[in-house]
Write an enzyme that holds these catalytic residues in place. Structure first.
Site, PDB file in Angstrom:
ATOM      1  CB  SER A  67     -21.264 -12.054 -12.171  1.00  0.00           C
ATOM      2  OG  SER A  67     -20.123 -12.057 -11.361  1.00  0.00           O
ATOM      3  CG  ASP A  97     -18.194 -19.455 -11.391  1.00  0.00           C
ATOM      4  OD1 ASP A  97     -17.244 -19.011 -10.711  1.00  0.00           O
ATOM      5  OD2 ASP A  97     -19.093 -18.739 -11.862  1.00  0.00           O
ATOM      6  CG  HIS A 148     -17.496 -15.809 -13.051  1.00  0.00           C
ATOM      7  ND1 HIS A 148     -18.608 -16.163 -12.320  1.00  0.00           N
ATOM      8  CD2 HIS A 148     -17.548 -14.466 -13.170  1.00  0.00           C
ATOM      9  CE1 HIS A 148     -19.285 -15.083 -12.014  1.00  0.00           C
ATOM     10  NE2 HIS A 148     -18.674 -14.036 -12.513  1.00  0.00           N
TER      11      HIS A 148
END
Lengths: 349, 349
Positions: free
Chosen positions: A142, A296, A325
Site C-alpha cells: 500500500s 482490491d 486491500h
C-alpha cells in the site's frame, strides 16, 4: 503532544527510536530532530548485502510485518536476511504530530511530508546508522508500495529487488478522491478542532466514520457477501464494525492519519522522469515483482499491471485474495502462502 | 416544510401530483394523504396491456428517464407504449419530508418507508387511477431495480417483463454499509440538526461530503483514470467535483436522501419466500433481463448474476460501461445503444 497508548511498545511490540537529525522536506518545512521508529530482525552480514527494507502502510506500524510476514518458514527469513522495518514519518511512532516535543511542528503545525521525504530519511538511516548502501530488496504494501517504488526509481543504483504489494508508483485520481473521503470523515468532526484536540477521543465520531469508509473500500463486496468476518471470530456484519474496524481506527491519532493520507495522495515517481511516468519507471534497474491483490477496490489489478508494463523486466504477480486491500493483514492462510512463494522467487532471482 | 427549487417543474420538467389516499406502511406508521409525482408518455391502448412502469432511483426523478431513455428510436417508445414514471415516495417530488403539509410526518418525523411501500402505492395508482392491472414491463435502475424486483415477485401475476438495471433483489451487506457511509456524511453535519434544518443549505457541508462519497463509488476507478469527465465538458478532476457532483447533490433535500437511503438499505424480496431468496425469486413469472453495468463498484456483475441464476428463464445482459453505476445517466453513447438493444429484445419476447 498528548499520550496515546496505541503508539507504545506495549501495543506495537518493541522498536528503537533512531534520530537521523535535521530533515528538510521536499515541499518546504523542516523536521529539526527527525526520529524513526525502527524494528529489525536477523543480522547484517559482513558484506552488508543482505538487508531488506520494509516501509509501512497507512495507519500501520512495523507490527503487522512482524506478526504475519517475517519469520522462519517465510520468505522474509531472519536467518538469511537483515530485515529493517521503518515506520513512516507521522505514523504515530516515528516523529509525528502528537508525539513530537518540538512545539513548532506539534499537532496542526506538522508539515506536509511526502513519500520522497520518507525515502530520503530511510536512506540516511540505513547509510549512517547501519552502514548499508545497497538493499537486497525493498518490500512494502500500500503506502509501503509507494515508498518501494520511490526507492526503486530515486535510488535505482541501490535497490536490487523490489516488491510493491497492493499499491502504485503514481497515485491514481480515484485514489486521491478516496483518500480525501477518508480525511473529510476526520476533519469534519467538530471535535477535531482544526487538529488541536486534547485527545484522539475528542474525535471519536470522525474516527468512527473514517473506519466505516474503510469498511466499504478496504474490504471487498465479496468479503462482506461471504461473511468472511466469521473467520475473525466475529458474529455479525455489525460486529465487524463495532468490534473490529471502529475500535482499530478509533485508537489512532487523527493528525497522524491526516499526515499519512496527504502523503499518500501525492505519491508519484513521475517527477523523476520530467513528469512522465514511463520515463521514471524506465529508470528502475531492480528486479521488480508487481503484486496487486485481486479483489482490491482502489488499487485494482489493472492499475498495477499498467505500471508493471513500464518497468524493465518487471513481472506481474497477482495475489488472489477475497479480502481486497485488507488482504494485507493476512486474514486468509492462502494470502501468505502466495506472498511467500512470490517473494521467495524474487529473492532467488 | 421549506421551499427547495430543485424539486419543481422548472427544474425537473412537468409532472402530475396524484393522490392515492391513505397509505399504511409496512413497518408501521402511515402517510394519510400519499401523493405520487407521475410523468407519462404515450397512450394507454384499449386493452390496457401496453403499460410500462418505471420507478425512480436514489436521488433521481422522472427527469433522467425522459431525458435519455424515452422517445422515438428508443426501446421505450411512446408510440408503442404507455410509459408511467412514478417518483418514489420521499424523493422530494412525491410526498416527502420537506414538501408535506402534514405536520405529523414533516422533516425528521417522516416515517420509515420501504421498497414494498412504494410498490404497493404504485400498484394502487395504476389500478385506481389508470385502470391498469397488468404491466407489459417494469424497467428500473438501481433503487428502481429494487422496485422492479419487488414488483416481479410480489405482484408476479401482473408483470409480463422486467428489466432490473444495475441493482439487486436483495440488498447486499456491502451495499448496506456503503449506503450508511452516504447517510453518515449528511447526518454528521451539525447543520443537519437531527433533520430539523431550515433549508438544505444549512447542510451544505454534509451534502458536499455525500457527493464526494458518490465520486468514489458511483464512478469507476477507470472513469477517473481515463479522465472521462472531459466528455462532460469539465476541465479537471476537481471540477468534476465542484462543477458537477457537489452542486448536483448539494441542491437536494437531506431528509429526502435519508428516506431513500434507508429504504435502499432494506430492499429484500426474500420476505416473500420465507426469508429465502431462491424461493422468492422462484415466484417470478415475468421474462426477466438482469442488466448490471460492467464497472459498477457496488452492484458488481457477479451479485446480479447470482440472482439471475435464481430466476426462472432469466437472462443476464451485462451493459459494458466505463462510468460504473453512474453509467445510468447515459454519459456514453454506447450505454443507451446497449440498453435499447436489450430492452428491444425483451419487449419483443
Amino acid at each position: 503532544m498528548y499520550p496515546n497508548n496505541f503508539y507504545s511498545p506495549e501495543v506495537q511490540g518493541p522498536y528503537e527510536m533512531i534520530g537521523i537529525g535535521r530533515l528538510e522536506l521536499e515541499h518546504g518545512g523542516v523536521i529539526e530532530n527527525c526520529e524513526l521508529a525502527v524494528a529489525t530482525r536477523g543480522e547484517l552480514n559482513q558484506a552488508k548485502d543482505n538487508a531488506i527494507l520494509i516501509p509501512t502502510w497507512f495507519s500501520g506500524t512495523h507490527q503487522a510485518w512482524i506478526d504475519s510476514y517475517i519469520g522462519a518458514g517465510h520468505a522474509l527469513d531472519p536467518d538469511k536476511y537483515f530485515i529493517v522495518i521503518v515506520n513512516q514519518i507521522g505514523n504515530g511512532l516515528s516523529t509525528s504530530p502528537h508525539n513530537t516535543d518540538d512545539e513548532s511542528i506539534a499537532m496542526s503545525k506538522f508539515p506536509f511530508v511526502t513519500i520522497g521525504d520518507d525515502v530520503v530519511a530511510q536512506e540516511r538511516l540505513l547509510r549512517e546508522h547501519f552502514g548499508i548502501t545497497e538493499l537486497f530488496a525493498v518490500v512494502g504494501g500500500s503506502m509501503g508500495a509507494q515508498q518501494t517504488y520511490e526507492w526503486a526509481v530515486r535510488f535505482n543504483e541501490k535497490v536490487k529487488r523490489a516488491a510493491p504489494i497492493a499499491g502504485t508508483a503514481q497515485n491514481t485520481p480515484h485514489d486521491y478522491l478516496f483518500t480525501q473521503v477518508l480525511l473529510d470523515a476526520i476533519t469534519s468532526d467538530p471535535g477535531f478542532n482544526g487538529g488541536e484536540y486534547a485527545s484522539h477521543e475528542d474525535v471519536a465520531e470522525g474516527l468512527k466514520r473514517h473506519a466505516r469508509v474503510w469498511a466499504i473500500m478496504g474490504l471487498s463486496t465479496e468479503w462482506w457477501k461471504q461473511e468472511c468476518w466469521r473467520g475473525l471470530d466475529l458474529e455479525s456484519r455489525d460486529q465487524a464494525l463495532t468490534h473490529f474496524l471502529e475500535p482499530t481506527f478509533g485508537a489512532m491519532d487523527p493528525n497522524a492519519l491526516l499526515v499519512m493520507g496527504r502523503k499518500w495522495q501525492h505519491g508519484d515517481v513521475a517527477r523523476f522522469g520530467g513528469d512522465d511516468l514511463a520515463t521514471a519507471l524506465g529508470r528502475i534497474t531492480a528486479k521488480v515483482f508487481v503484486m496487486p491483490i485481486s479483489e482490491d477496490m482502489f488499487f485494482p489489478v489493472r492499475d498495477c499491471a499498467a505500471e508493471a508494463d513500464l518497468i524493465p523486466g518487471a513481472e506481474l504477480r497477482v495475489i488472489d485474495d477475497i479480502a481486497g486491500h485488507f488482504g494485507l493483514f493476512s486474514f486468509e492462510p492462502s494470502y501468505m502462502e502466495q506472498v511467500d512463494r512470490h517473494l521467495g522467487e524474487l529473492f532467488a532471482s
